[in-house]
Motif scaffolding. Structure first.
Motif, PDB file in Angstrom:
ATOM      1  N   PRO A   1       0.802  -1.228   0.000  1.00 51.41           N
ATOM      2  CA  PRO A   1       0.000   0.000   0.000  1.00 51.41           C
ATOM      3  C   PRO A   1       0.833   1.276   0.000  1.00 51.41           C
ATOM      4  N   ASP A   2       1.899   1.307   0.759  1.00 52.41           N
ATOM      5  CA  ASP A   2       2.726   2.516   0.812  1.00 52.41           C
ATOM      6  C   ASP A   2       3.431   2.772  -0.520  1.00 52.41           C
ATOM      7  N   GLU A   3       3.889   1.703  -1.143  1.00 55.23           N
ATOM      8  CA  GLU A   3       4.496   1.857  -2.465  1.00 55.23           C
ATOM      9  C   GLU A   3       3.471   2.400  -3.454  1.00 55.23           C
ATOM     10  N   LEU A   4       2.226   1.921  -3.354  1.00 53.04           N
ATOM     11  CA  LEU A   4       1.170   2.412  -4.237  1.00 53.04           C
ATOM     12  C   LEU A   4       0.922   3.900  -4.004  1.00 53.04           C
ATOM     13  N   ARG A   5       0.878   4.327  -2.756  1.00 48.88           N
ATOM     14  CA  ARG A   5       0.649   5.743  -2.452  1.00 48.88           C
ATOM     15  C   ARG A   5       1.751   6.610  -3.063  1.00 48.88           C
ATOM     16  N   ARG A   6       2.997   6.160  -2.964  1.00 47.03           N
ATOM     17  CA  ARG A   6       4.100   6.915  -3.563  1.00 47.03           C
ATOM     18  C   ARG A   6       3.956   6.953  -5.082  1.00 47.03           C
ATOM     19  N   HIS A   7       3.544   5.830  -5.646  1.00 42.87           N
ATOM     20  CA  HIS A   7       3.365   5.745  -7.093  1.00 42.87           C
ATOM     21  C   HIS A   7       2.261   6.699  -7.561  1.00 42.87           C
ATOM     22  N   LEU A   8       1.185   6.801  -6.795  1.00 41.21           N
ATOM     23  CA  LEU A   8       0.073   7.664  -7.177  1.00 41.21           C
ATOM     24  C   LEU A   8       0.479   9.140  -7.159  1.00 41.21           C
ATOM     25  N   THR A   9       1.424   9.493  -6.296  1.00 40.02           N
ATOM     26  CA  THR A   9       1.950  10.861  -6.285  1.00 40.02           C
ATOM     27  C   THR A   9       2.630  11.169  -7.623  1.00 40.02           C
ATOM     28  N   VAL A  10       3.360  10.203  -8.162  1.00 39.15           N
ATOM     29  CA  VAL A  10       4.017  10.367  -9.461  1.00 39.15           C
ATOM     30  C   VAL A  10       2.973  10.469 -10.566  1.00 39.15           C
ATOM     31  N   VAL A  11       1.919   9.685 -10.473  1.00 40.26           N
ATOM     32  CA  VAL A  11       0.846   9.737 -11.475  1.00 40.26           C
ATOM     33  C   VAL A  11       0.212  11.120 -11.501  1.00 40.26           C
ATOM     34  N   ARG A  12      -0.060  11.669 -10.321  1.00 42.02           N
ATOM     35  CA  ARG A  12      -0.657  13.021 -10.264  1.00 42.02           C
ATOM     36  C   ARG A  12       0.289  14.052 -10.847  1.00 42.02           C
ATOM     37  N   ARG A  13       1.590  13.919 -10.584  1.00 46.57           N
ATOM     38  CA  ARG A  13       2.563  14.870 -11.103  1.00 46.57           C
ATOM     39  C   ARG A  13       2.690  14.769 -12.622  1.00 46.57           C
ATOM     40  N   ASN A  14       2.701  13.544 -13.146  1.00 45.55           N
ATOM     41  CA  ASN A  14       2.865  13.345 -14.589  1.00 45.55           C
ATOM     42  C   ASN A  14       1.583  13.619 -15.367  1.00 45.55           C
ATOM     43  N   GLY A  15       0.435  13.362 -14.735  1.00 39.97           N
ATOM     44  CA  GLY A  15      -0.835  13.537 -15.422  1.00 39.97           C
ATOM     45  C   GLY A  15      -1.275  12.317 -16.200  1.00 39.97           C
ATOM     46  N   TYR A  16      -0.595  11.206 -16.021  1.00 34.34           N
ATOM     47  CA  TYR A  16      -0.989   9.958 -16.678  1.00 34.34           C
ATOM     48  C   TYR A  16      -0.377   8.787 -15.901  1.00 34.34           C
ATOM     49  N   ALA A  17      -0.882   7.571 -16.180  1.00 39.16           N
ATOM     50  CA  ALA A  17      -0.357   6.368 -15.533  1.00 39.16           C
ATOM     51  C   ALA A  17      -0.021   5.324 -16.587  1.00 39.16           C
ATOM     52  N   THR A  18       0.889   4.435 -16.240  1.00 34.68           N
ATOM     53  CA  THR A  18       1.237   3.317 -17.116  1.00 34.68           C
ATOM     54  C   THR A  18       1.023   2.013 -16.355  1.00 34.68           C
ATOM     55  N   SER A  19       0.851   0.947 -17.110  1.00 30.72           N
ATOM     56  CA  SER A  19       0.809  -0.395 -16.526  1.00 30.72           C
ATOM     57  C   SER A  19       1.669  -1.292 -17.410  1.00 30.72           C
ATOM     58  N   VAL A  20       2.865  -1.585 -16.921  1.00 34.38           N
ATOM     59  CA  VAL A  20       3.826  -2.407 -17.673  1.00 34.38           C
ATOM     60  C   VAL A  20       4.188  -3.609 -16.820  1.00 34.38           C
ATOM     61  N   ASN A  21       3.717  -4.777 -17.217  1.00 29.99           N
ATOM     62  CA  ASN A  21       3.936  -6.005 -16.459  1.00 29.99           C
ATOM     63  C   ASN A  21       3.438  -5.873 -15.023  1.00 29.99           C
ATOM     64  N   GLU A  22       2.307  -5.202 -14.851  1.00 28.08           N
ATOM     65  CA  GLU A  22       1.741  -5.021 -13.519  1.00 28.08           C
ATOM     66  C   GLU A  22       0.425  -5.771 -13.338  1.00 28.08           C
ATOM     67  N   ASN A  23      -0.516  -5.569 -14.249  1.00 28.54           N
ATOM     68  CA  ASN A  23      -1.764  -6.326 -14.187  1.00 28.54           C
ATOM     69  C   ASN A  23      -1.638  -7.636 -14.947  1.00 28.54           C
ATOM     70  N   SER A  24      -0.884  -7.613 -16.044  1.00 27.07           N
ATOM     71  CA  SER A  24      -0.664  -8.791 -16.881  1.00 27.07           C
ATOM     72  C   SER A  24       0.693  -8.666 -17.550  1.00 27.07           C
ATOM     73  N   ASP A  25       1.363  -9.786 -17.721  1.00 30.08           N
ATOM     74  CA  ASP A  25       2.632  -9.773 -18.440  1.00 30.08           C
ATOM     75  C   ASP A  25       2.416  -9.729 -19.945  1.00 30.08           C
ATOM     76  N   ASP A  26       1.169  -9.918 -20.384  1.00 29.12           N
ATOM     77  CA  ASP A  26       0.867  -9.986 -21.819  1.00 29.12           C
ATOM     78  C   ASP A  26       0.274  -8.701 -22.378  1.00 29.12           C
ATOM     79  N   VAL A  27      -0.285  -7.851 -21.498  1.00 28.76           N
ATOM     80  CA  VAL A  27      -0.967  -6.633 -21.952  1.00 28.76           C
ATOM     81  C   VAL A  27      -0.402  -5.434 -21.203  1.00 28.76           C
ATOM     82  N   ARG A  28      -0.173  -4.338 -21.937  1.00 28.85           N
ATOM     83  CA  ARG A  28       0.306  -3.101 -21.320  1.00 28.85           C
ATOM     84  C   ARG A  28      -0.653  -1.961 -21.657  1.00 28.85           C
ATOM     85  N   GLY A  29      -0.646  -0.918 -20.819  1.00 31.54           N
ATOM     86  CA  GLY A  29      -1.571   0.175 -21.067  1.00 31.54           C
ATOM     87  C   GLY A  29      -1.103   1.484 -20.488  1.00 31.54           C
ATOM     88  N   ILE A  30      -1.698   2.574 -20.976  1.00 37.04           N
ATOM     89  CA  ILE A  30      -1.488   3.913 -20.437  1.00 37.04           C
ATOM     90  C   ILE A  30      -2.856   4.563 -20.295  1.00 37.04           C
TER      91      ILE A  30
END
Length: 281
Positions: A201-230
């Protein structure tokens, strides 16, 4: 001799018909029991396996098998925390019970979503928070028109409770009101579904701070190793984030340089979609 053979054949035919009839009756009985369980979930959302088995007067093993079939078709779903069952998105779609606000967003943005999918030559979707999960309310697959051999399955009725692992989920968490975001984070199961799933959970909270700063999120080998998204946020007239816009593709077509190439396209489309929803900077 001929009469004996005729009698024997008649007996065999009768036995075969009897077996067929029993098989049909068994299948009809299974359908009847499954529908009974579906109604039980509807009447008592959050019920456990033992409670549903008792209500339907079934053995727990039989109830579990039928519930697994209903769950496989998204007619019901199981809460990862309480382990109770509730009606799934497919049942809601069949009932025509789509949220009016979600329908309004989908109708307003579908033409722009189609343009984004065609330019990205990949799947483009719009996702919203629904309970403890996110669901897709609109989808266009630009990979089809681009002639790609690998096409992702349609996500119209798919529900994903891995808000910590998908690009859409992380955007919706990052830009949600803090109290709502914290409640959702505490309810996440943090199951590892790919090599780089965020499971802390703490790692996720830190990650969400980066998402807010960047204005977008990525998913690379996080939900699935076969599908990626932004994904990027969509805002309405109040300035609140009401949905997320995403581009998804197979990992083989989504290396990191391809992601960097698509981020400006995605963010520009998200800004245009937000304006269509009435947002003004």
């Amino acid at each position: 001799m001929g009469l004996t053979r005729h009698i024997k054949n008649s007996k065999n035919e009768f036995a075969q018909q009897t077996r067929t009839l029993r098989m049909v009756q068994s299948r009809v009985q299974s359908v009847d029991r499954a529908l009974g369980l579906l109604w039980a979930v509807y009447r008592s959302p959050g019920s456990s396996l033992s409670e549903l088995a008792s209500t339907a007067e079934l053995l727990p093993s039989t109830a579990l098998r039928l519930l697994a079939t209903l769950q496989r078709h998204d007619l019901i779903e199981r809460d990862p925390q309480s382990r109770g069952y509730r009606i799934g998105p497919a049942a809601q779609v069949l009932a025509g019970g789509r949220d009016p606000d979600h329908q309004r967003i989908s109708d307003a943005l579908e033409p722009r979503l189609r343009i984004l999918a065609e330019r990205a030559r990949e799947q483009a979707t719009i996702g919203v928070i629904d309970g403890r999960s996110h669901v897709h309310i609109a989808y266009v697959d630009g990979a089809v028109t681009a002639g790609h051999a690998v096409i992702l399955r349609p996500p119209e009725t798919s529900r994903n409770s891995n808000l910590n692992a998908t690009a859409i989920g992380k955007v919706l968490l990052a830009f949600a009101p803090p109290a709502q975001a914290e409640t959702l984070i505490r309810q996440l199961s943090f199951d590892r579904t790919a090599r780089r799933t965020i499971t802390d959970p703490d790692e996720l909270r830190r990650h969400l701070t980066v998402v807010r700063r960047n204005g977008y999120a990525t998913s690379v080998n996080e939900n699935s190793d076969d599908v990626r998204g932004i994904a990027a946020p969509l805002r309405d007239t109040t300035g609140e984030v009401v949905a997320a816009l995403s581009i998804n593709g197979p990992a083989g077509r989504f290396p990191r340089d391809r992601i960097r190439e698509l981020v400006p396209l995605l963010c520009h489309a998200a800004e245009e979609c937000s304006r269509l929803l009435g947002y003004r900077t």
